[in-house]
Design an enzyme around this catalytic site. Structure first.
Site, PDB file in Angstrom:
ATOM      1  CG  HIS A   1     -34.177  60.174  14.405  1.00 11.04           C
ATOM      2  ND1 HIS A   1     -33.172  59.707  13.593  1.00 11.04           N
ATOM      3  CD2 HIS A   1     -35.302  59.514  14.035  1.00 11.04           C
ATOM      4  CE1 HIS A   1     -33.656  58.797  12.769  1.00 11.04           C
ATOM      5  NE2 HIS A   1     -34.952  58.671  13.009  1.00 11.04           N
TER       6      HIS A   1
ATOM      7  CG  ASP B   1     -37.948  58.874  10.861  1.00  7.92           C
ATOM      8  OD1 ASP B   1     -37.127  58.621   9.970  1.00  7.92           O
ATOM      9  OD2 ASP B   1     -37.848  58.436  12.017  1.00  7.92           O
TER      10      ASP B   1
ATOM     11  CD  GLU C   1     -33.536  55.730  11.648  1.00  3.47           C
ATOM     12  OE1 GLU C   1     -33.799  55.313  12.790  1.00  3.47           O
ATOM     13  OE2 GLU C   1     -34.374  56.249  10.900  1.00  3.47           O
TER      14      GLU C   1
ATOM     15  CG  HIS D   1     -33.171  51.051  10.796  1.00  5.35           C
ATOM     16  ND1 HIS D   1     -34.299  50.284  10.621  1.00  5.35           N
ATOM     17  CD2 HIS D   1     -33.580  52.157  11.446  1.00  5.35           C
ATOM     18  CE1 HIS D   1     -35.351  50.907  11.135  1.00  5.35           C
ATOM     19  NE2 HIS D   1     -34.945  52.057  11.643  1.00  5.35           N
TER      20      HIS D   1
ATOM     21  CG  HIS E   1     -31.547  51.772  15.166  1.00  3.06           C
ATOM     22  ND1 HIS E   1     -32.645  50.949  15.011  1.00  3.06           N
ATOM     23  CD2 HIS E   1     -32.029  53.035  15.131  1.00  3.06           C
ATOM     24  CE1 HIS E   1     -33.734  51.681  14.886  1.00  3.06           C
ATOM     25  NE2 HIS E   1     -33.400  52.955  14.968  1.00  3.06           N
TER      26      HIS E   1
ATOM     27  CG  HIS F   1     -33.642  57.827  17.242  1.00  2.00           C
ATOM     28  ND1 HIS F   1     -32.467  57.738  16.541  1.00  2.00           N
ATOM     29  CD2 HIS F   1     -34.472  56.902  16.683  1.00  2.00           C
ATOM     30  CE1 HIS F   1     -32.574  56.810  15.604  1.00  2.00           C
ATOM     31  NE2 HIS F   1     -33.788  56.281  15.674  1.00  2.00           N
TER      32      HIS F   1
ATOM     33  CG  ASP G   1     -37.965  57.754  16.463  1.00  2.00           C
ATOM     34  OD1 ASP G   1     -37.862  58.039  15.258  1.00  2.00           O
ATOM     35  OD2 ASP G   1     -37.857  56.603  16.900  1.00  2.00           O
TER      36      ASP G   1
END
Length: 421
Positions: free
Chosen positions: A44, A46, A147, A174, A220, A241, A310
């Site tokens: 993961h 971003d 995600e 999420h 999540h 993650h 992450d």
């Protein structure tokens, strides 16, 4: 005379530095060797969201060779020996019931364009074999994970379309409930459960992801959703993650009983580097992250562990893991703690390659199964931004029949499994 003294001092400092470096080098040297043999696959990152936040996805205004406002750029990736990356196609929960699908498609688009703009660095990948091929070519295999289930707007057709665009995992929630799944905040008590885990449509989604070969990501979600997905899925699941709850009791982390179930089903937990999930505080060190690796190995073995940094999705990262370039130091720390070469290789990439390969096998075995085209009941997604085209007037009655059919199918599958045992 002074010059000789200065030279002597310099020589002494240089020798001392070499001694210190050589004392550390065996582990780092060994780590770099292992990373040259097995791809580091991170679950993961971003960076695509940072491209939206900072540049509104205008890649022509960005040079990833020089970008300094992110945890991730091309020089840092090369220094960190990043063999493969699941880039996150993330959009916030605020887009739910609004423009989540459009914005997610734009994130998928920017990942494709990023790979096209830097072909010497990135190779777009959608399979375990393509990850291996990219690694052989000394490129970073680039995969997509969406995600948050709000990104598909409760549509199996949208899920399938995203798979065709290269998406290879979906994080079921999420930090908001979807119309078919509860998110992790329910376990904190700050939000109410809406589905007691997964709704009937959520269970349809699990089976359809198996049919597609899309990985089910349980980062999540609530513990109830974790267990329901583990019960149902024919393929191994992932936590892209998430860290260990016993080390840091944050509800985003994975409890020991679930770690054991992940081992039984041959899935993977990819350790998150966010300080709040590492130490449950604003500060953390590299060694604290290694503690999560050690704990997961102790509870469920090295065969379920991976890396899920992450980066660029969090505001705080541990001292020693400031950006993607620092990951080899974490690998060296695991070796320093007595991890074997085989255990390190498993965590680096072999575990994820196995999980993805198994999902591909499940997909191939289900090739004769037709796509699920039973839509979510309109009353479960009705809002001012959604039309009801295609739904019959008495949608509730149709849903009752479709739900009954799904429950009968699930019961039959359970009976077949019990009979086989």
């Amino acid at each position: 005379m002074l010059s000789k003294v200065i030279s002597a001092v310099y020589w002494t400092l240089w020798v001392t530095s070499c001694v210190v470096t050589s004392a550390e080098d065996p582990y780092l040297t060994r780590a770099l060797r292992l990373m040259s043999e097995t791809p580091l696959i991170d679950g993961h990152n971003d960076l695509p969201w940072q491209l939206r936040e900072q540049f509104n996805n205008q890649l022509n205004k960005v040079d990833l060779n020089k970008l300094e406002t992110t945890h991730t750029n091309i020089p840092k990736m090369k220094e960190g020996r990043l063999g493969a990356q699941f880039w996150s196609a993330y959009v916030p929960c605020a887009t739910q019931y609004k423009d989540a699908v459009r914005q997610t498609l734009e994130q998928i688009d920017v990942i494709h364009r990023m790979c096209d703009k830097y072909p010497e660095t990135f190779m777009f990948a959608t399979s375990s074999q393509e990850i291996t091929t990219a690694f052989r070519l000394n490129k970073t295999a680039s995969l997509i994970g969406v995600e948050g289930g709000h990104s598909i707007d409760s549509s199996l057709g949208t899920l399938r379309t995203m798979y065709q665009l290269g998406v290879r995992y979906l994080t079921l929630t999420h930090s908001c409930n979807t119309p078919w799944a509860d998110n992790w905040l329910v376990d904190t008590g700050s939000e109410p459960s809406e589905h007691n885990g997964l709704s009937p449509f959520g269970k349809q989604l699990i089976l359809e992801m198996n049919r597609l070969g899309m990985l089910i990501d349980l980062a999540h979600v609530t513990v109830e959703v974790m267990n329901q997905a583990l019960d149902m899925s024919k393929a191994p699941v992932i936590f892209s993650h998430s860290s260990a709850y016993s080390v840091c009791p944050n509800k985003r982390n994975v409890p020991d009983e679930v770690l054991r179930r992940v081992k039984e089903t041959k899935g993977i937990v990819m350790v998150n580097f966010y300080n709040d999930y590492v130490t449950c505080s604003e500060t953390a060190k590299l060694s604290d992250v290694a503690d999560h690796f050690d704990h997961i190995k102790k509870v469920a073995g090295a065969g379920i562990i991976g890396f899920g940094g992450d980066y660029d999705g969090v505001t705080r990262v541990p001292e020693g893991l400031e950006d993607v370039s620092k990951v080899p130091k974490l690998v060296a720390e695991l070796l320093r703690r007595g991890w074997t070469d085989e255990e390190v290789k498993a965590a680096l990439g072999d575990n994820l390659l196995r999980v993805l390969s198994e999902a591909e096998k499940v997909r191939d075995n289900l090739r004769s199964k037709s796509p699920d085209d039973v839509p979510i009941p309109h009353n479960e997604v009705e809002n001012s931004c959604r039309t009801s085209y295609g739904y019959p007037t008495d949608a509730g009655a149709v849903h009752s029949l479709s739900t009954l059919a799904l429950l009968l199918t699930l019961a039959l599958q359970t009976l077949i499994t019990l009979t086989a045992l």
